[in-house]
Enzyme design. Structure first.
Site, mmCIF file in Angstrom:
data_model
loop_
_atom_site.group_PDB
_atom_site.id
_atom_site.type_symbol
_atom_site.label_atom_id
_atom_site.label_comp_id
_atom_site.label_asym_id
_atom_site.label_seq_id
_atom_site.Cartn_x
_atom_site.Cartn_y
_atom_site.Cartn_z
ATOM 1 N N HIS A 59 0.802 -1.081 -0.027
ATOM 2 C CA HIS A 59 -0.011 0.191 -0.099
ATOM 3 C C HIS A 59 0.820 1.211 -0.075
ATOM 4 O O HIS A 59 1.796 1.231 0.702
ATOM 5 C CB HIS A 59 -0.900 0.147 1.307
ATOM 6 C CG HIS A 59 -1.620 1.429 1.262
ATOM 7 N ND1 HIS A 59 -2.813 1.419 0.897
ATOM 8 C CD2 HIS A 59 -1.462 2.433 1.960
ATOM 9 C CE1 HIS A 59 -3.372 2.733 1.137
ATOM 10 N NE2 HIS A 59 -2.672 3.165 1.784
ATOM 11 N N ASP A 69 -15.184 1.920 7.493
ATOM 12 C CA ASP A 69 -13.980 2.847 7.051
ATOM 13 C C ASP A 69 -14.726 3.853 5.845
ATOM 14 O O ASP A 69 -14.396 5.141 5.949
ATOM 15 C CB ASP A 69 -12.806 2.282 6.298
ATOM 16 C CG ASP A 69 -11.714 3.188 5.878
ATOM 17 O OD1 ASP A 69 -11.402 4.459 6.589
ATOM 18 O OD2 ASP A 69 -11.648 3.229 4.638
ATOM 19 N N ARG A 87 -14.897 12.176 7.780
ATOM 20 C CA ARG A 87 -13.646 12.721 8.004
ATOM 21 C C ARG A 87 -13.242 13.822 7.239
ATOM 22 O O ARG A 87 -12.787 14.993 7.383
ATOM 23 C CB ARG A 87 -12.458 11.588 8.198
ATOM 24 C CG ARG A 87 -12.292 11.096 9.504
ATOM 25 C CD ARG A 87 -11.565 9.761 9.259
ATOM 26 N NE ARG A 87 -10.139 10.308 9.115
ATOM 27 C CZ ARG A 87 -9.255 9.386 8.358
ATOM 28 N NH1 ARG A 87 -9.638 8.321 7.824
ATOM 29 N NH2 ARG A 87 -8.032 9.576 8.145
ATOM 30 N N SER A 93 -7.870 3.500 9.238
ATOM 31 C CA SER A 93 -8.544 3.494 7.817
ATOM 32 C C SER A 93 -7.690 2.602 6.825
ATOM 33 O O SER A 93 -8.397 1.637 6.198
ATOM 34 C CB SER A 93 -8.739 4.971 7.291
ATOM 35 O OG SER A 93 -8.766 4.949 5.976
ATOM 36 N N LYS A 119 -8.518 -1.917 5.773
ATOM 37 C CA LYS A 119 -8.838 -2.220 4.289
ATOM 38 C C LYS A 119 -7.587 -3.449 4.307
ATOM 39 O O LYS A 119 -7.993 -4.378 3.390
ATOM 40 C CB LYS A 119 -8.635 -1.249 3.315
ATOM 41 C CG LYS A 119 -10.035 -0.331 3.566
ATOM 42 C CD LYS A 119 -9.827 0.993 2.606
ATOM 43 C CE LYS A 119 -9.132 2.175 3.366
ATOM 44 N NZ LYS A 119 -9.148 3.190 2.699
HETATM 45 N N1 URA Z 1 -5.869 6.879 2.810
HETATM 46 C C1 URA Z 1 -6.755 6.201 3.598
HETATM 47 O O1 URA Z 1 -7.292 5.133 3.056
HETATM 48 N N2 URA Z 1 -7.334 6.595 4.646
HETATM 49 C C2 URA Z 1 -6.865 7.628 5.252
HETATM 50 O O2 URA Z 1 -7.077 8.097 6.339
HETATM 51 C C3 URA Z 1 -5.638 8.206 4.464
HETATM 52 C C4 URA Z 1 -5.402 7.686 3.348
#
Ligand code: URA
Length: 434
Positions: A82, A161, A168, A183, A187
């Site tokens: 990621h 999320d 947010r 967050s 995932k």
């Molecule tokens: N990317 C995400 O998936 N979540 C965040 O909070 C910031 C960047």
């Protein structure tokens, strides 16, 4: 249990228990806790922070709010990567085929671009016919036979999320480390890979602008992933200027193919070797980083990684011939060379602003609904540290019209800062957290 009591507790700096966190995430996902209470709680988290056990509990509760993908049928070497997002970041297009050629299995779910950053899914759609929608069975089959697959995120992956991130965004609670950690990691945990490697960007094009924040984020994500039983590593890298030279969907695919063909695109090739080495060692494919790096280099030298990319494009319905002949990818009708306005060094670049030039050319989205032009963007000819004479090429703009190219030229020139002294630049790879 009452949500108001829990908001009050966090407001006063208290530590929420696992049970309280599960109550909040379950209730919010089910629609029983309203947005206004969740907003208040997230603002309290932003100011008060969370302990490591709280962040871990929050991440796990969010991961379990929807489907947990089971990749166990693919064996022990499943891996995921990621990136916290940047400009010109085409790493997955290079890294996944390399890792697959070395025996790893990468079953990735990726996103689309928004704002100044691009998304892997958009870039891959530059291959005519390419599709990122498929059944879960086909997803596993491609990962198993090719060694990697890249699909769009399923609707039910960490739904908590999805709701929290949207909230947010409109309540000024994005830049809270525990909320970012939970967050991203919710995932990643739900996506099922045993090994997770993170590329945490720092600098003007990243949302962690300081190196200190980037390392804190990296350490916390590694920590949470380990608590959840995954093999983890994070690499903190520079995003003070775009990664590689190409910014724009098809242009980035062409640059990724160039690296897989053996070209040394500075920073991009090195980043893929470093991330790949972490994946191969953490997942147990290679005994140490040196062996891993040699295997990854061989995957390029032998053409095996390039063939993996072609196999994956074909398996996902795209034209594999475009991997060997990138002139089959979308190309913009107008090209304009931007030239240096003066003699001197490029002392700095605004990575985010370069991403916005590509977006304004039509290569990125201002809103989720925008349709993008895969052919447009910018190919830089010089980056920070270069010493130029007035009139030397700075970049080439790829545009849909002369008017768009002229507008982009003005914007792009403003992304560069020139000076008379050679700038001192920090190393591209700032450190590895493992
Ligand atoms: N990317 C995400 O998936 N979540 C965040 O909070 C910031 C960047």
């Amino acid at each position: 249990m009452h949500m108001t009591d829990l908001i009050e507790k966090k407001k006063r700096g208290g530590e929420l228990s696992d049970e309280e966190i599960r109550f909040i995430i379950r209730g919010y996902t089910a629609g029983e806790i309203p947005d206004y209470q969740m907003s208040a709680l997230m603002m309290a988290i932003l100011f008060r922070g969370m302990t490591v056990p709280e962040t871990t509990a929050l991440t796990l509760a969010m991961a379990h709010s929807g489907d947990m993908v089971d990749l166990s049928a693919l064996g022990p070497h499943t891996a995921d990567k990621h990136s916290t997002g940047g400009v010109g970041d085409k790493t997955s297009l290079v890294l996944c085929p390399m890792v697959a050629a070395c025996g790893g299995k990468m079953a990735k779910m990726s996103g689309r671009g928004l704002g100044h950053t691009g998304g892997t899914i958009d870039k891959l759609e530059a291959f005519p016919g390419f599709s990122t929608a498929m059944s879960p069975e086909r997803f596993l089959e491609i990962a198993d036979t090719v060694g990697f697959v890249i699909a769009g995120q399923t609707a039910n992956l960490a739904p908590a999320d999805k709701k929290m991130y949207a909230l947010r965004d409109v309540t000024a609670t994005v830049n809270s480390i525990p909320l970012i950690v939970s967050s991203i990691m919710s995932k990643k945990l739900a996506s099922g890979a045993r090994t997770i490697v993170l590329d945490v960007k720092t600098g003007s094009g990243a949302f962690m602008e300081t190196e200190e924040d980037a390392f804190t984020l990296a350490r916390e994500m590694v920590n949470v992933g380990r608590q959840a039983g995954r093999n983890m590593a994070a690499v903190v890298t520079d995003m003070d200027q775009p990664l590689g030279f190409a910014v724009g969907n098809a242009l980035e695919v062409k640059e990724a193919i160039a690296v897989l063909r053996g070209e040394d695109v500075p920073d991009l090739r090195e980043l893929c070797l470093v991330l790949g080495s972490q994946i191969l060692t953490r997942s147990g494919i290679s005994p140490d980083e040196e062996t891993a790096r040699a295997a990854l280099e061989r995957s390029i030298g032998s053409g095996a990684a390039l063939r993996k990319l072609a196999d994956m494009v074909e398996a996902q319905g795209g034209d594999p011939a475009a991997v060997y002949d990138p002139s089959r990818l979308p190309a913009a009708p107008v090209r304009r060379t931007v030239r240096a306005p003066r003699d001197g060094y490029i002392t700095a670049m605004e990575a985010r602003a370069v991403g916005l030039v590509s977006m304004h050319l039509g290569g990125g989205r201002a809103t989720k609904e925008d349709v993008i032009d895969l052919s447009v963007g910018v190919v830089l000819a010089a980056k920070a540290g270069a010493c130029l004479r007035a009139g030397d090429p700075l970049a080439e703009i790829h545009a849909a019209s002369e008017t768009a190219a002229a507008e982009a030229e003005k914007e792009l020139l403003a992304c560069y800062t020139f000076g008379d002294e050679m700038p001192v630049r920090p190393p591209f790879i700032r450190g590895v957290v493992s």
